[in-house]
Design an enzyme around this catalytic site. Structure first.
Site, short mmCIF file in Angstrom:
data_model
loop_
_atom_site.label_atom_id
_atom_site.label_comp_id
_atom_site.label_asym_id
_atom_site.label_seq_id
_atom_site.Cartn_x
_atom_site.Cartn_y
_atom_site.Cartn_z
N HIS A 32 0.80 -1.23 0.00
CA HIS A 32 0.00 0.00 0.00
C HIS A 32 0.84 1.29 0.00
O HIS A 32 0.59 2.22 0.77
CB HIS A 32 -0.96 0.02 1.19
CG HIS A 32 -2.19 -0.80 0.97
ND1 HIS A 32 -3.11 -0.54 -0.03
CD2 HIS A 32 -2.67 -1.88 1.63
CE1 HIS A 32 -4.09 -1.43 0.02
NE2 HIS A 32 -3.85 -2.26 1.02
N ASP A 64 -1.81 -5.40 -3.86
CA ASP A 64 -2.06 -4.09 -3.26
C ASP A 64 -0.75 -3.34 -3.00
O ASP A 64 -0.31 -3.16 -1.86
CB ASP A 64 -2.90 -4.19 -1.99
CG ASP A 64 -4.39 -4.35 -2.29
OD1 ASP A 64 -4.76 -4.38 -3.49
OD2 ASP A 64 -5.18 -4.45 -1.35
N HIS A 98 -6.83 -3.17 -5.47
CA HIS A 98 -6.36 -1.80 -5.69
C HIS A 98 -5.55 -1.71 -6.98
O HIS A 98 -5.68 -0.72 -7.73
CB HIS A 98 -5.52 -1.33 -4.50
CG HIS A 98 -6.32 -1.03 -3.28
ND1 HIS A 98 -6.62 0.25 -2.87
CD2 HIS A 98 -6.90 -1.85 -2.36
CE1 HIS A 98 -7.34 0.21 -1.76
NE2 HIS A 98 -7.52 -1.06 -1.44
N ARG A 148 -14.36 3.86 -10.04
CA ARG A 148 -14.46 3.97 -8.58
C ARG A 148 -13.14 4.46 -7.99
O ARG A 148 -13.11 5.26 -7.07
CB ARG A 148 -14.83 2.62 -7.97
CG ARG A 148 -16.19 2.09 -8.39
CD ARG A 148 -16.44 0.71 -7.82
NE ARG A 148 -16.78 0.78 -6.41
CZ ARG A 148 -16.24 0.02 -5.46
NH1 ARG A 148 -15.30 -0.86 -5.77
NH2 ARG A 148 -16.61 0.14 -4.21
N HIS A 229 -5.17 -12.93 -4.11
CA HIS A 229 -5.16 -11.77 -3.23
C HIS A 229 -6.16 -11.86 -2.09
O HIS A 229 -5.80 -11.63 -0.93
CB HIS A 229 -5.42 -10.50 -4.04
CG HIS A 229 -5.42 -9.26 -3.21
ND1 HIS A 229 -4.30 -8.81 -2.53
CD2 HIS A 229 -6.41 -8.37 -2.89
CE1 HIS A 229 -4.59 -7.70 -1.87
NE2 HIS A 229 -5.86 -7.42 -2.06
N LYS A 254 -16.67 -6.91 -10.77
CA LYS A 254 -15.99 -7.11 -9.49
C LYS A 254 -15.48 -8.54 -9.43
O LYS A 254 -16.24 -9.49 -9.63
CB LYS A 254 -16.95 -6.85 -8.32
CG LYS A 254 -16.33 -7.03 -6.94
CD LYS A 254 -17.36 -6.79 -5.84
CE LYS A 254 -16.75 -7.00 -4.47
NZ LYS A 254 -17.75 -6.85 -3.38
N ARG A 261 -14.74 -10.80 0.79
CA ARG A 261 -14.44 -10.82 2.23
C ARG A 261 -14.83 -12.18 2.83
O ARG A 261 -14.09 -13.14 2.74
CB ARG A 261 -15.16 -9.66 2.94
CG ARG A 261 -14.68 -8.27 2.50
CD ARG A 261 -13.27 -8.00 2.97
NE ARG A 261 -12.79 -6.69 2.52
CZ ARG A 261 -11.57 -6.21 2.74
NH1 ARG A 261 -10.69 -6.93 3.41
NH2 ARG A 261 -11.21 -5.03 2.28
N HIS A 282 -4.96 -8.84 1.65
CA HIS A 282 -6.26 -8.20 1.48
C HIS A 282 -7.06 -7.89 2.73
O HIS A 282 -7.69 -6.83 2.82
CB HIS A 282 -7.13 -9.04 0.54
CG HIS A 282 -8.50 -8.47 0.26
ND1 HIS A 282 -8.67 -7.27 -0.39
CD2 HIS A 282 -9.76 -8.93 0.54
CE1 HIS A 282 -9.97 -7.01 -0.49
NE2 HIS A 282 -10.65 -8.01 0.06
#
Length: 325
Positions: A32, A64, A98, A148, A229, A254, A261, A282
């Site tokens: 990140h 990510d 991401h 988004r 991920h 998506k 999750r 993730h």
């Protein structure tokens, strides 16, 4: 869910004893945009692992690389140098949700022939106003996640995380800034170097290894490994999921294996018949339970560490570890 760590419970018939050392595998959690954390973690791995074993290690980055932290550009530069700095290692760069969204915004996602990304917006269009989807130059041909990612979210506070959004629902503002452009600017497409675009375009959605070893009290356990991920959906056919992930089918708005999750948390029962490690990032947690490994202790928070797990030892290494001389 609490953080757990337990040794896989298998009978001795599934393990072997050997005088040949198993190959080291390092699985590195979500970065990140924190270059210093990545540098410190890498330095710690290099110090802790036997030099010969580290030289030929398999290194799996779990995705990510961008957003939240301030140095996405430097992180990708660091990763791009891996193959030349460590030519005998094998490096795998998984896509996170991401990274997929970043790739979508700069126009490097693979697009199936005769398919327009706008065809997949409808399912989520009820969220467009609240999430502030991107409407600048090029949006008409953009994958939903790119819109988004580059948009401006109307709700400024993320109640689930207890933090302020950084530009968009993806907290993408710092990534734009790392390339020298303001959040939401279409100029990012020109600002991102071609080698960075290629890095994003080449990210894989899943990686599989047929023989990865774990140390157990009964000896060495040989397992298949699947790295993805977020995880694999528990109620869907495994072969179909893996085929879809290998193909990187971007017709879906998506990708659950990259952004899900609860439905991707556990190892699907179909994979429990033969020992299979499923390793992910993730989830903003460090969770090691049997063969389910979730390595994302940082979650993109500035105050939390970036972590890795080293196989076969199952040792957890963090960027914050202070190593004795």
């Amino acid at each position: 869910m609490t953080d757990l760590k337990s040794e896989p419970n298998f009978s001795s018939s599934t393990t072997t004893t050997t005088t040949t050392k198993p190959r080291v595998v390092c699985c590195i959690g979500d970065i990140h945009g924190y270059i210093k954390k990545l540098q410190n973690l890498w330095s710690n791995l290099e110090s802790l692992i036997d030099p010969q074993e580290f030289r030929t290690a398999l290194v799996i980055f779990l995705g990510d690389y961008c957003d939240r932290g301030p140095h996405t550009r430097q992180v990708i530069d660091f990763l791009l140098c891996m193959p030349s700095r460590y030519p005998d290692q094998t490096h795998v760069f998984l896509s996170g949700n991401h990274d997929l969204a970043f790739a979508a915004f700069v126009g490097v996602l693979p697009r199936p022939p005769t398919f327009e990304f706008s065809e997949a917006w409808e399912e989520y269009e009820g969220n467009e106003e609240r999430e502030g989807w991107f409407k600048g130059d090029g949006y008409e041909c953009m994958h939903l996640q790119g819109r988004r990612w580059g948009g401006t979210i109307k709700v400024r506070f993320n109640a689930a995380k207890g933090t302020e959004y950084k530009g968009s629902i993806y907290d993408a503002g710092p990534t734009f800034e790392s390339y020298g452009v303001p959040h939401g600017s279409a100029d990012l497409v020109k600002a991102v170097p071609d080698e960075h675009k290629k890095f994003l375009a080449d990210l894989v959605w899943v990686h599989e290894e047929d023989d990865v070893c774990l140390e157990t009290e009964n000896g060495i356990l040989h397992c298949k490994l699947i790295a993805v991920h977020a995880g694999l959906e528990r109620d869907k056919n495994i072969k179909e999921q893996l085929d879809f992930l290998r193909a990187r089918d971007t017709r879906v708005p998506k990708v659950e294996a990259l952004s899900g999750r609860k439905n991707v948390w556990n190892i699907p029962k179909e994979l429990t018949e033969n020992p299979t490690i499923v390793v992910s990032g993730h989830h903003g947690k460090l969770y090691v339970e049997g063969l389910r490994l979730i390595i994302d202790e940082g979650g993109g928070y500035e105050e939390k560490p970036v972590a890795a797990i080293v196989l076969p030892s199952m040792k957890i290494v963090r960027d914050t570890d202070i190593l004795a001389n």
